[in-house]
Enzyme design. Structure first.
Site, short mmCIF file in Angstrom:
data_model
loop_
_atom_site.label_atom_id
_atom_site.label_comp_id
_atom_site.label_asym_id
_atom_site.label_seq_id
_atom_site.Cartn_x
_atom_site.Cartn_y
_atom_site.Cartn_z
CG ASP A 92 42.71 35.84 40.99
OD1 ASP A 92 42.03 34.80 40.81
OD2 ASP A 92 43.34 36.39 40.07
CG ASP A 130 48.47 35.57 36.96
OD1 ASP A 130 48.72 34.98 38.02
OD2 ASP A 130 47.88 35.04 36.01
#
Length: 380
Positions: free
Chosen positions: A39, A176
């Site tokens: 990410d 997240d």
């Protein structure tokens, strides 16, 4: 969407403050099916939300003060009152830093009012299931809701990332908080972090006779204190050396110093594994994603070097007992692993993992089946 968790959180608020809360907001933890440490390299991820959540009951205050109370196993833990106008990085320690960081970021968006917050959660802490982001997202929704401010999920995700990076001091990416905000029931979220493009990919393992077994090693990890920051810095250095915006733009690790090549190799191969996993799920070829999970673990263990003995034992024992694939999830250095398991042998796999832990002298792990759940929102 009332639930047992939201009702109990509202009752806890009333017991502590003598009045009902203005509302209850909640956000889930997550399992990242595949796509680890990609990410913050502008790559691809494939998480899904889990039923375990953090609930925040809240009511506004007029004095610019935030009070925090967390209910853990029936015990109330409080933090010193925080004045919103005085918040700054490094000024709050421990669990209170996460909601305080959110309030600090939202102050920069013009949200300066105080609030009483009561927190209840069942996402295991330090387990790699994103308990901290669950708390931060639920807090952000609560403070925004009290202020009557609407915001996009992409903005909220970036604010939560800023709180985590600049206030708490953990250099996390967007995986997240985006998962907690945007995942939907019975789906995994295919996210291209660079473009922000999202696709809800149907993910119903049970329909294919499979289960996603979470193995929480109970080895607690901290992304602030672990080697997470060093791995991220290594990727940024690799991109700088080769003159690209991020590791995602590379096609090979060639031309890099020896210590950086494995990091880049992991990111490049992990992005490819995410894309292949998504294609297999689209084609309902669920069993075939197992080897990709195992390859992800090997890459995280050997190239990215973020595993630990407990995670390696969990993955190996699950596979030996018949799991189709297994891998660590989360930032690493502890936390949880997942195993893709035929439902009829799940008990055998769990038994094998517990026996392997005992043989190694490790404490017993905690296991549960992860089922894709709904993302964050207002409960009451």
């Amino acid at each position: 969407m009332k639930s047992t968790g939201s009702n109990s959180t509202a009752r806890a608020f009333t017991r502590l403050h003598g009045v009902a809360p203005a509302g209850v907001w909640s956000a889930p933890g997550r399992v990242n099916l595949i796509g680890e440490h990609t990410d913050y390299n502008d790559g691809f991820v494939l998480p899904f939300a889990i039923p375990q959540r953090t609930w925040v009951a809240a009511a506004p205050r007029e004095d610019g003060v935030i009070t925090l109370a967390s209910v853990v196993d029936g015990e109330v833990v409080t933090a010193p009152p925080l004045r919103v106008g005085s918040l700054g990085p490094g000024g709050v320690q421990g669990w209170a830093a996460y909601p305080a960081g959110v309030a600090w970021v939202l102050r920069q968006q013009g949200i300066t009012g105080g609030a009483d917050l009561v927190i209840v959660g069942d996402v295991p802490h330090g387990s790699g299931l994103s308990s901290s982001h669950s708390l931060e997202v639920a807090t952000a929704l609560a403070l925004l809701g009290l202020a009557g401010v609407a915001a996009s999920t992409s903005d909220i995700a970036k604010w939560v990332q800023q709180a985590e990076n600049d206030f708490v001091g953990a250099p996390t990416g967007l995986l997240d908080q985006t998962a907690s905000l945007c995942c939907t029931e019975a789906h995994a979220l295919f996210l291209d972090v660079r473009s922000g493009k999202q696709e809800q990919v149907p993910f119903d393992a049970a329909r294919h006779g499979l289960e996603v077994l979470v193995i929480d090693t109970r080895v607690s990890h901290s992304l602030v204190e672990s080697g997470y920051a060093a791995r991220r810095a290594g990727c940024e250095e690799a991109a700088r050396l080769l003159g690209v915006a991020s590791v995602r733009d590379l096609e090979t690790e060639a031309g890099l110093p020896d210590e950086l090549r494995p990091l880049v190799r992991h990111v490049l191969t992990e992005n490819a594994r995410v894309l292949e996993t998504v294609e297999l799920l689209r084609e309902n070829r669920y069993a075939e994603i197992g080897p990709l999970l195992s390859a992800s673990h090997a890459s995280l263990r050997d190239d990215y070097r973020v595993s630990c003995p407990e995670l390696d034992v969990a993955a190996a024992a699950a596979e030996k007992a018949g799991a189709l694939g297994a891998r660590m999830i989360g930032g690493g250095f502890g936390g949880s692993a997942i195993a893709l398991v035929p439902a009829e042998i799940r008990a055998d796999v769990e038994r094998a993992v517990f026996e392997a832990f005992a043989l190694q002298g490790f404490g017993p792990p905690r296991t549960f089946i992860a089922v894709p759940a709904a993302g964050a929102g207002r409960d009451v």
